[in-house]
Motif scaffolding. Structure first.
Motif, short mmCIF file in Angstrom:
data_model
loop_
_atom_site.label_atom_id
_atom_site.label_comp_id
_atom_site.label_asym_id
_atom_site.label_seq_id
_atom_site.Cartn_x
_atom_site.Cartn_y
_atom_site.Cartn_z
N GLN A 131 0.83 -1.20 0.00
CA GLN A 131 0.00 0.00 0.00
C GLN A 131 0.86 1.25 0.00
O GLN A 131 2.01 1.23 0.43
CB GLN A 131 -0.92 0.01 1.22
CG GLN A 131 -0.19 -0.14 2.54
CD GLN A 131 -1.11 -0.44 3.71
OE1 GLN A 131 -1.87 0.42 4.14
NE2 GLN A 131 -1.03 -1.66 4.23
N MET A 132 0.28 2.33 -0.51
CA MET A 132 0.95 3.62 -0.40
C MET A 132 0.55 4.25 0.93
O MET A 132 -0.56 4.09 1.41
CB MET A 132 0.59 4.52 -1.58
CG MET A 132 -0.79 5.14 -1.54
SD MET A 132 -0.75 6.80 -0.85
CE MET A 132 -2.38 7.39 -1.28
N LEU A 133 1.51 4.96 1.54
CA LEU A 133 1.29 5.59 2.83
C LEU A 133 1.77 7.03 2.78
O LEU A 133 2.86 7.31 2.25
CB LEU A 133 2.06 4.85 3.93
CG LEU A 133 1.64 3.41 4.23
CD1 LEU A 133 2.66 2.74 5.15
CD2 LEU A 133 0.25 3.36 4.85
N VAL A 134 0.98 7.93 3.33
CA VAL A 134 1.38 9.33 3.49
C VAL A 134 0.97 9.77 4.89
O VAL A 134 -0.22 9.83 5.20
CB VAL A 134 0.71 10.24 2.43
CG1 VAL A 134 1.19 11.68 2.60
CG2 VAL A 134 1.00 9.75 1.02
N LEU A 135 1.95 10.05 5.74
CA LEU A 135 1.67 10.48 7.11
C LEU A 135 1.93 11.98 7.22
O LEU A 135 3.02 12.47 6.90
CB LEU A 135 2.56 9.73 8.09
CG LEU A 135 2.44 8.19 8.07
CD1 LEU A 135 3.30 7.58 9.16
CD2 LEU A 135 1.00 7.74 8.22
#
Length: 403
Positions: A131-135
């Motif tokens: 999955q792509m993650l952006v925090l």
């Protein structure tokens, strides 16, 4: 090298521009997903770096196909494939062996980009798979959406919202699939094996949010890159008048070596005030990535292109650290009845330890949506070295179609 800059700037400010910035969400969206999506992106990237005798001229084409399926109100799955084609060889893609040219890390690829299963309840959610993650603002963990090959993670995440004001996100990262793709000649540029638990807690406050985070990153392939980062981020805004709104971001983090890594403790600080009036956004900022014993503050999983200048001279923080003082302006506009946005930014870079003058950078972009789903982009960066790296000019022209 500098003679071409005025012409490039005129093109960039005359009719094309930066592609829309992807939304930076703390966790997966809960709305019903679109069953399928296609994205086609052509880009020309020119890199004139004084460290090389030749100028890179890269033409690449990216096709991304996404398939979503909702089994019931709680269960959702996604499969996404991505292919990148190199249209020519006058650049170093990290896979083509053309090392006499500057690097443009958009290598040929045909990959499974995402494949995950998600369960969402009223207060809890779980997602497992690639999955792509952006925090937050992607300073520590991001998807690097700017490059043709997105950064994704083999990971699991738990989302918990115990109240309207509090959101908890716990993740475990097992592997990162990097932007260079599976064809990169350096195996470490393709992917890294990780052992990385992450914890993020967000609390809504008047006008904004307060976020506390802890990132325990163990790199099982490069032990010296392992770090533990603990920090706080506050972001809030308020109306100053009927027309103007003011805002401020404050962030502070401390990083130490983790697992088998060695070195001293280093600090991170960000102060970023902003003013908004309708479509106009003005920012100023001071970002510090500190220096410690034998090392500097690093964020290798970030969307690094979004920070410290678009010329990408500081993807790895120099051993003496980095202080980036910057100002920027952006505004939504209409061009021939079509919506667009321009943006300009100026950076002054210095060492954190010793105060060495690294250099300065000017960035500019202007983008236009020709019709829904069809965007054009022109964007440039001009880095002037005062002792760190070499003078570099970059120019991008891009056409992107989404369905």
């Amino acid at each position: 090298m500098r003679a071409a800059l005025p012409l490039a700037l005129a093109v960039a400010l005359g009719g094309l521009a930066a592609a829309p910035t992807p939304a930076l969400a703390a966790g997966p969206a809960q709305a019903a997903p679109k069953p399928w999506a296609l994205n086609l992106r052509y880009r020309h990237e020119s890199v004139d770096d004084d460290a090389f005798a030749r100028t890179a001229e890269a033409d690449t084409l990216r096709l991304r196909a996404t398939f979503n399926h909702r089994f019931d109100p709680h269960w959702t799955a996604q499969v996404e494939a991505e292919g990148v084609a190199e249209l020519g060889d006058r650049f170093n893609s990290s896979a083509n062996g053309q090392v006499q040219y500057p690097l443009v890390p958009d290598a040929r690829a045909l990959e499974l980009n995402q494949a995950w299963l998600d369960w969402s309840g009223d207060k809890t959610g779980v997602r497992v798979g690639r999955q792509m993650l952006v925090l937050d603002n992607a300073r520590f963990v991001g998807n690097v959406a700017w490059r043709q090959n997105m950064q994704t993670f083999d990971s699991a995440q738990l989302r918990w919202k115990p109240s309207k004001a509090i959101e908890v996100q716990a993740l475990y990262l097992d592997r990162v699939h990097r932007i260079n793709g599976d064809e990169a000649r350096d195996p470490l540029a393709r992917e890294r094996r990780l052992k990385a638990p992450l914890l993020r807690v967000s609390h809504a406050v008047p006008g904004g949010s307060l976020v506390g985070y802890g990132y325990w990153l163990e790199d099982r392939d490069v032990a010296s890159a392992s770090t533990r980062s603990l920090g706080l981020r506050w972001n809030a805004s308020r109306a100053l008048s009927t027309d103007w709104k003011g805002g401020l971001v404050l962030e502070r983090a401390q990083q130490v070596p983790w697992a088998d890594a060695v070195g001293g403790s280093t600090a991170y600080m960000l102060v970023e005030p902003r003013l908004e009036r309708g479509p106009l956004l003005l920012k100023a900022g001071w970002e510090r990535l500190g220096a410690g014993r034998g090392r500097a503050f690093q964020t290798p999983l970030a969307t690094l292109h979004a920070f410290n200048g678009w010329a990408d001279k500081f993807l790895a923080t120099p051993v003496n650290g980095l202080r980036d003082t910057y100002v920027s302006a952006q505004r939504g506009i209409e061009v021939g009845g079509r919506k667009g946005k321009w943006e300009v930014a100026y950076h002054d870079f210095r060492g954190d330890r010793g105060g060495m003058d690294y250099g300065r950078e000017l960035d500019a972009s202007l983008g236009v949506t020709l019709r829904p789903g069809l965007d054009v982009l022109a964007k440039l960066a001009s880095y002037q070295s005062e002792g760190f790296a070499r003078d570099t000019d970059k120019l991008w022209l891009q056409l992107e179609w989404s369905l």
